[in-house]
Design a protein around this motif. Sequence first.
Motif, PDB file in Angstrom:
ATOM      1  N   SER A  18       0.846  -1.216   0.000  1.00 27.25           N
ATOM      2  CA  SER A  18       0.000   0.000   0.000  1.00 27.25           C
ATOM      3  C   SER A  18       0.866   1.245   0.000  1.00 27.25           C
ATOM      4  O   SER A  18       0.571   2.236  -0.696  1.00 27.25           O
ATOM      5  CB  SER A  18      -0.915   0.009   1.218  1.00 27.25           C
ATOM      6  N   GLN A  23      -7.912   0.256  -0.126  1.00 25.82           N
ATOM      7  CA  GLN A  23      -8.079  -1.003   0.582  1.00 25.82           C
ATOM      8  C   GLN A  23      -9.268  -0.914   1.548  1.00 25.82           C
ATOM      9  O   GLN A  23     -10.034  -1.846   1.685  1.00 25.82           O
ATOM     10  CB  GLN A  23      -6.798  -1.313   1.360  1.00 25.82           C
ATOM     11  N   ASP A  74      -6.214  -1.267  -4.666  1.00 25.93           N
ATOM     12  CA  ASP A  74      -5.626  -1.954  -3.514  1.00 25.93           C
ATOM     13  C   ASP A  74      -6.612  -3.034  -3.072  1.00 25.93           C
ATOM     14  O   ASP A  74      -7.676  -2.709  -2.544  1.00 25.93           O
ATOM     15  CB  ASP A  74      -5.375  -0.932  -2.398  1.00 25.93           C
TER      16      ASP A  74
END
Lengths: 433, 236
Positions: free
Chosen positions: B55, B100, B176
């Motif tokens: 990330s 994410q 992500d």
Amino acid sequence: MKLRDIFTTALANTMRTKLRTFLTVIAVVIGAFTLTMTSGIGAGINKYIDAQVDAMGDTNQVSVMPAQTMDANVGLTAGEPQEYDPDAQGTVSDFGIPSMDEEDIEEIEQIENIEFVDPVIFVDIEYLETPDGTRYTVPSAGFASEQSMVEYAAGGPGSNAEDAYELVIPTSWLSAFDIDDVANADDVIDQEVIITAQDLEGNAETIEATVVGVAEETITGAGTSPIPSFGLTQQIAEINNTAGGTTIPFTYIQAMATVHDLATNEAQIKADLEEIDMVGQTVEDQMGFIGGIIDAITWVFNGFALIALLAASFGIVNTLLISVQERTRQIGLYKALGMTSGKVFTLFSTEAIVIGLLGSVIGIGLGSVVGVVGNALLINGPLDSVPGLTLYAIEPLALLVIALVIIGIAFLAGTLPARRAATKDPIEALRYD
Amino acid sequence: MTASPLESPPLLETENLVRVFGTGENRVAALQGLTFEIHQGESVAIIGKSGSGKSTLMHLLALLDQPTSGVVAMRGQVVSDLKPKQIAKVRNTTFGFVFQQFFLNAHETVLENATLPLKIAKVPKAERHRQGTEILEMLEMGDKLKAKAINLSGGQQQRVSIARALINSPEILFADEPTGNLDSETSAVVEDILFGLNEQGQTLIVVTHDEDLAAKCARQIRIQDGQIIEDSVVNA
Ligand SMILES: Nc1ncnc2c1ncn2[C@@H]1O[C@H](COP(=O)(O)OP(=O)(O)OP(=O)(O)O)[C@@H](O)[C@H]1O
Ligand SMILES: [Mg+2]
């Protein structure tokens, strides 16, 4: 983001935390309400005073007083004893207030553009007898000069001739002539009354006088009691000040001078009066003084309102700081998706402006309603004896200024939290829990 | 399809990229000197264990974060030379992000969330709604347009976040774990969309630890402890 989108987003954000927004807005409302009330009351009373001044707008009168009257220590002249001077006599008399004598009056009469001088004389009327024979007491007769300051329900002012014995009565005296309705005030005109006054030895003497006018009451108090004309006043005064054939010379604390075209000659008259140690004041001067006091009081209250707004602005800062804290993620997202720092700043400032706008709209609305309703209740209720009174006036421009001031304060309060939001780092903000 | 690196500067390139978080005892060197290039139209999977720095790398490539040292360049232009306004513009119009953790605005509707980049880009409301509806229908979210994001399941939230990433037709899509919360069927829908766009020339950068998804990308960059341990082109 478009400005419209910024505004709707800001509005939606403020509305999301309703209670918090409401509490913050209340503080602003209090300030806005107070400002609206005080400025409205100030405007209302000043409007009333202006109307009163306008009502006597055709008056060409200047009130003249000895210049020393304006000194603060009149009557309290402490210190060394003064040697007697026969020429200085007459400059100090009634209750230690400097006064004028006949000579002074003549001097005033000689000033260019002064048409007529009417000394203010306190006369003592024993009673007034109406045509049906009833006798009424006259606790305080008006001054002849008031005749040209009042508005007339019927008739008009008496003449300034020395041998004209004329009388103006207030509307409240109509009942003494068996007239119940002001609409019938005309019926009293030309009725003959008998005025009785006492000399210094207590002997009553009578004068016949003609009613020539019916006066409306005004804020100045003029027109609340019968007003004898110039000639009648002189005549009563002569009786009042006579004992066994001798009449004491009159002294006056004030005189009303009628000026030819006061508007153009005001400066000249005042200057000439100053030269003979007199002070001249127009009605506007005297009323302007009252207006000045009202303005001063208004500003004191405005000061309180501004203090309330200062407190409210800390409320705004606090609320928005919490909001920025809570919405750190949202800010991070906005920035991650390409919103510039400037726009983030604008967004949060707009929220402050929304709070200011809400507060001012509610506060000004509430203040206007309370002002208008309260005014209506008071002038139709406890204060309905004061003709033409207004205690509250809506001035759109003043309200607009109030709204702008409040929104400005809200914006300033919002800059601190908005800056904090604008300088957040997107990734830090997104990770924030 | 991939432009030759010799002809034009790569779309994205990094040189000795280092990102260190914290100081003293809390010091974490998330990325420890990464150098690579990504060209226009590539599909790249960044794979690695949890905490390996995936990330962090994506955020640096997406100009969301600044490296502690090293360089990120876009089309040969060193990114740190760009003004904040220019970077904001690039993020808004050239990039699409699938985060994410989704990062939806909980109290806004699905449609509002998906069209946020357009709102920032000053697109008129009617047009925003048209495009948003179209893309959400593609992701089988057409019946949830007016639902508040907070009332969605994890998979639905993920699809909204994908819709938001695609709404501005980005040149580069950063995703992500884009299928982390989806069942195999919805995963397939999302993958079809992503790789379909990639075939039309969009550059795709996917962070994942799903080997199957990674295998569908033309190139895999494997990261371990902040370093590249493998950079392979499988489907070339
Ligand atoms: N803002 C930060 N402050 C401190 N440490 C951080 C920060 N962001 C990431 N890290 C640390 O850097 C390392 C890499 O984190 P990163 O989020 O890139 O991992 P990841 O590969 O994406 O893991 P996952 O698969 O679990 O998402 C981790 O050790 C993490 O704790
Ligand atoms: Mg991660």
